[in-house]
Design a protein around this motif. Structure first.
Motif, short mmCIF file in Angstrom:
data_model
loop_
_atom_site.label_atom_id
_atom_site.label_comp_id
_atom_site.label_asym_id
_atom_site.label_seq_id
_atom_site.Cartn_x
_atom_site.Cartn_y
_atom_site.Cartn_z
N LEU A 1 -1.36 -11.75 -10.03
CA LEU A 1 -1.20 -10.51 -9.29
C LEU A 1 -0.46 -10.78 -7.98
O LEU A 1 -0.51 -11.89 -7.45
CB LEU A 1 -2.56 -9.89 -9.01
CG LEU A 1 -3.36 -9.46 -10.24
CD1 LEU A 1 -4.77 -9.04 -9.85
CD2 LEU A 1 -2.65 -8.35 -10.99
N ARG A 2 0.20 -9.77 -7.45
CA ARG A 2 0.94 -9.91 -6.20
C ARG A 2 0.34 -8.96 -5.18
O ARG A 2 0.06 -7.81 -5.48
CB ARG A 2 2.40 -9.59 -6.40
CG ARG A 2 3.17 -9.54 -5.07
CD ARG A 2 4.65 -9.45 -5.25
NE ARG A 2 5.12 -10.75 -5.67
CZ ARG A 2 6.16 -10.95 -6.47
NH1 ARG A 2 6.83 -9.94 -6.94
NH2 ARG A 2 6.53 -12.16 -6.79
N GLU A 3 0.15 -9.47 -3.97
CA GLU A 3 -0.35 -8.64 -2.89
C GLU A 3 0.84 -8.17 -2.06
O GLU A 3 1.66 -8.97 -1.63
CB GLU A 3 -1.32 -9.44 -2.02
CG GLU A 3 -2.16 -8.57 -1.12
CD GLU A 3 -3.30 -9.35 -0.48
OE1 GLU A 3 -3.66 -8.99 0.65
OE2 GLU A 3 -3.80 -10.29 -1.10
N LYS A 4 0.93 -6.86 -1.88
CA LYS A 4 2.02 -6.28 -1.08
C LYS A 4 1.43 -5.52 0.10
O LYS A 4 0.38 -4.91 -0.02
CB LYS A 4 2.83 -5.29 -1.92
CG LYS A 4 3.74 -5.91 -2.93
CD LYS A 4 4.60 -4.84 -3.59
CE LYS A 4 5.58 -5.46 -4.56
NZ LYS A 4 6.41 -4.44 -5.22
N VAL A 5 2.13 -5.56 1.20
CA VAL A 5 1.73 -4.80 2.37
C VAL A 5 2.50 -3.49 2.35
O VAL A 5 3.73 -3.48 2.23
CB VAL A 5 2.00 -5.58 3.67
CG1 VAL A 5 1.68 -4.72 4.89
CG2 VAL A 5 1.20 -6.87 3.69
N VAL A 6 1.76 -2.39 2.43
CA VAL A 6 2.36 -1.05 2.39
C VAL A 6 2.06 -0.36 3.72
O VAL A 6 0.93 -0.38 4.19
CB VAL A 6 1.78 -0.24 1.21
CG1 VAL A 6 2.39 1.15 1.16
CG2 VAL A 6 2.00 -0.97 -0.10
N GLY A 7 3.04 0.26 4.28
CA GLY A 7 2.84 1.01 5.53
C GLY A 7 2.54 0.13 6.72
O GLY A 7 1.92 0.56 7.67
N GLY A 8 2.93 -1.12 6.64
CA GLY A 8 2.76 -2.02 7.77
C GLY A 8 1.44 -2.74 7.85
O GLY A 8 1.36 -3.81 8.42
N SER A 9 0.36 -2.17 7.28
CA SER A 9 -0.93 -2.84 7.42
C SER A 9 -1.81 -2.79 6.19
O SER A 9 -2.74 -3.58 6.07
CB SER A 9 -1.69 -2.25 8.62
OG SER A 9 -1.95 -0.88 8.36
N THR A 10 -1.57 -1.87 5.29
CA THR A 10 -2.41 -1.73 4.11
C THR A 10 -1.96 -2.70 3.02
O THR A 10 -0.78 -2.73 2.66
CB THR A 10 -2.37 -0.28 3.57
OG1 THR A 10 -2.71 0.60 4.63
CG2 THR A 10 -3.32 -0.10 2.41
N SER A 11 -2.89 -3.46 2.49
CA SER A 11 -2.58 -4.42 1.44
C SER A 11 -2.93 -3.83 0.08
O SER A 11 -4.01 -3.28 -0.12
CB SER A 11 -3.40 -5.70 1.67
OG SER A 11 -3.08 -6.64 0.69
N VAL A 12 -1.97 -3.92 -0.86
CA VAL A 12 -2.15 -3.39 -2.20
C VAL A 12 -1.86 -4.49 -3.20
O VAL A 12 -0.88 -5.23 -3.06
CB VAL A 12 -1.19 -2.19 -2.45
CG1 VAL A 12 -1.32 -1.68 -3.86
CG2 VAL A 12 -1.44 -1.09 -1.45
N VAL A 13 -2.70 -4.61 -4.22
CA VAL A 13 -2.48 -5.60 -5.27
C VAL A 13 -1.69 -4.94 -6.39
O VAL A 13 -2.04 -3.84 -6.84
CB VAL A 13 -3.83 -6.14 -5.80
CG1 VAL A 13 -3.61 -7.08 -6.97
CG2 VAL A 13 -4.59 -6.85 -4.69
N THR A 14 -0.62 -5.59 -6.82
CA THR A 14 0.22 -5.02 -7.87
C THR A 14 0.34 -5.96 -9.05
O THR A 14 0.21 -7.19 -8.92
CB THR A 14 1.65 -4.71 -7.34
OG1 THR A 14 2.25 -5.92 -6.90
CG2 THR A 14 1.61 -3.70 -6.21
N VAL A 15 0.61 -5.38 -10.20
CA VAL A 15 0.82 -6.13 -11.43
C VAL A 15 2.30 -6.49 -11.51
O VAL A 15 3.16 -5.66 -11.22
CB VAL A 15 0.42 -5.26 -12.66
CG1 VAL A 15 0.79 -5.94 -13.95
CG2 VAL A 15 -1.06 -4.94 -12.61
N ARG A 16 2.57 -7.73 -11.89
CA ARG A 16 3.96 -8.19 -12.00
C ARG A 16 4.42 -8.09 -13.46
O ARG A 16 3.61 -8.07 -14.38
CB ARG A 16 4.04 -9.62 -11.50
CG ARG A 16 3.64 -9.69 -10.02
CD ARG A 16 3.29 -11.06 -9.59
NE ARG A 16 4.46 -11.91 -9.56
CZ ARG A 16 4.40 -13.22 -9.37
NH1 ARG A 16 3.25 -13.83 -9.22
NH2 ARG A 16 5.50 -13.93 -9.35
#
Length: 180
Positions: A119-134
């Motif tokens: 899984l990849r962790e992405k930062v959205v909106g500058g501070s929120t961390s979201v886990v995404t499927v690759r």
């Protein structure tokens, strides 16, 4: 709406030998407008009317030779027989099982889409961390150093199966420790 997803091909590969156990096209119950870069064409599937009357556009030819598209109940039975008592390794396995109308014990599923190291962790909106499927393409390139054949290539489904198995085998010990 033209956005209904349907099963068009089923591919099952043996984990030990990497031999193709099943690679068949499915009969489709409605005209298809987009095969989504799968390499499948209308010539590969038999379009059948809901009443069961067969409007055959063409008999399919797959990587294994000239084979007619099969009705979903036949494919379902074949897959169910092949999976019985076995570990199922794949990518977004729940989608595939749903399309086939099957279930499999979750303790016997290894889904490369949701294995934590993949899984990849992405930062959205500058501070929120979201886990995404690759994508399988990303996973295969990063962890196996192997480039899966491109979308549209008729051998892609077999290559995807073999790559999912390669990812599982590479991380088998870690994966099985997490299952306990």
């Amino acid at each position: 709406s033209g956005r209904t997803k349907m099963l068009a091909r089923v591919t099952v590969v043996d984990g030990l030998s990497r031999n193709v156990l099943l690679d068949e096209f499915a009969q489709i119950t409605v005209p298809v407008t987009d095969f989504c870069n799968t390499g499948i064409t209308a010539k590969d599937v038999n379009i059948i009317k809901s009443s069961g009357a067969n409007k055959s556009y063409s008999k399919g030819t797959n990587a294994l030779g000239s084979i007619s598209a099969k009705p979903l109940p036949i494919l379902r039975a074949q897959v169910e027989r092949l999976l019985r008592g076995r570990l199922l390794v794949g990518y977004k396995v729940e989608d595939d099982l749903k399309a086939l109308g099957l279930s499999h014990p979750w303790i016997h599923i290894r889904d490369t889409a949701y294995f934590p190291p993949f899984l990849r962790e992405k930062v959205v909106g500058g501070s929120t961390s979201v886990v995404t499927v690759r994508s399988m393409d990303e996973l295969s390139e990063e962890f196996l150093r192997y480039r899966i054949v491109p979308q549209g290539d008729r051998s892609r489904s077999v290559d995807l199966c073999q790559s999912a198995l390669g990812l599982y085998e590479t991380f088998r010990n870690q994966w099985e420790r997490q299952q306990q």
